[in-house]
Design an enzyme around this catalytic site. Structure first.
Site, mmCIF file in Angstrom:
data_model
loop_
_atom_site.group_PDB
_atom_site.id
_atom_site.type_symbol
_atom_site.label_atom_id
_atom_site.label_comp_id
_atom_site.label_asym_id
_atom_site.label_seq_id
_atom_site.Cartn_x
_atom_site.Cartn_y
_atom_site.Cartn_z
ATOM 1 N N SER A 39 0.859 -1.188 -0.016
ATOM 2 C CA SER A 39 -0.119 -0.085 0.006
ATOM 3 C C SER A 39 0.875 1.241 -0.178
ATOM 4 C CB SER A 39 -0.761 -0.101 1.170
ATOM 5 O OG SER A 39 -1.457 1.191 1.469
ATOM 6 N N TYR B 276 -1.390 -1.304 10.191
ATOM 7 C CA TYR B 276 -1.504 -1.238 9.024
ATOM 8 C C TYR B 276 -0.116 -0.873 7.961
ATOM 9 C CZ TYR B 276 -3.680 -1.098 4.037
ATOM 10 O OH TYR B 276 -3.787 -1.169 2.709
#
Length: 251
Positions: free
Chosen positions: A141, A156
């Site tokens: 990401s 995350y």
């Protein structure tokens, strides 16, 4: 037919980017092994996608080492070889500041986003070595690369940054074996996990991107297709940013 006759594992395949990749890869001639927790959704997807390639599925948990082995074995048993893998399964987890974060949330996010990638590589690399090489793609990401000013994403971000480090180490270790390892770094993508049915949330996320929109799942799948195809034959160890400019928003 950029993926014709290639045997490819796709995890996180029951919806979103994984499902879009399954449909695209089969249309491009690949034979795919679909993995996710939800067996009913995998069954429906396998029956729905059409192309010159074939699709089979196996439901399970990517945190399970035995499941990683079973996916690789299924590819070899059904299609005779393993040429590629799109290790796409992941979770966002609970968002919030680290001091308030539970150990359960931290462990869950790291296990699904990072440890599962380690387990996948342990199974996939030996399988690809048997046929002289292959291509592995991980879904990281932009948050693991630049954060983009996104608050409350400690677990995350750590998992996705760690995934980039794992990818680069694997790429270095196995380049001479003709096994390429790269990562996709998507920006906001319209999927169920991103609030697909919430227009207000999608509009806010879109506004953060310099392109003022989010990606479709197919757009990210197309980037994965490139990394799995022979067109990217001289690419390994690359964090490929596909984020609509999010990573440069604050620079």
């Amino acid at each position: 037919m950029e993926l014709k006759n290639k045997s490819i594992i796709i995890t996180g395949a029951s919806s979103g980017i994984g499902a879009a990749a399954a449909a695209l890869f089969v249309a491009e001639g690949a034979n795919v092994v679909l993995g996710a927790r939800r067996g009913a959704e995998l069954d429906a997807l396998t029956k729905a996608i059409a192309g010159t390639g074939k699709a089979v599925y196996l439901a399970g948990d990517v945190k399970d080492e035995g499941y990683a082995d079973a996916l690789a074995d299924l590819a070899i048993n059904e299609f005779g070889r393993l040429d590629g893998a799109f290790n796409n399964a992941g979770i966002i987890g609970d968002m919030g500041p680290v001091p308030a974060m539970t150990m359960r949330n931290w462990n869950d996010v790291i296990a699904v986003n990072l440890t599962a990638a380690f387990l996948a590589a342990k199974s996939q690399i030996p399988a690809m070595s048997k046929n002289g090489g292959g291509s592995i793609v991980f879904t990281s990401s932009f948050v693991g690369f630049s954060n983009g000013g996104m608050p409350g994403m400690g677990a995350y971000a750590a998992s996705k940054a760690g995934l980039i480090g794992l990818m680069q180490s694997l790429a270095s270790d196995h380049a001479a074996d003709d096994i390429r390892v790269n990562a996709l770094l998507p920006g906001g993508t319209i999927t169920p996990a991103a609030g697909e049915g919430n227009p207000d949330a999608l509009a806010f996320i879109a506004s953060l991107h310099p392109m003022k929109r989010m990606a479709s799942a197919k757009e990210i799948a197309q980037a994965a297709q490139f990394l799995l195809s022979d067109r990217s034959s001289f690419m390994t160890g690359s964090p490929m940013i596909v984020d609509g400019g999010m990573s440069v928003r604050l620079t």
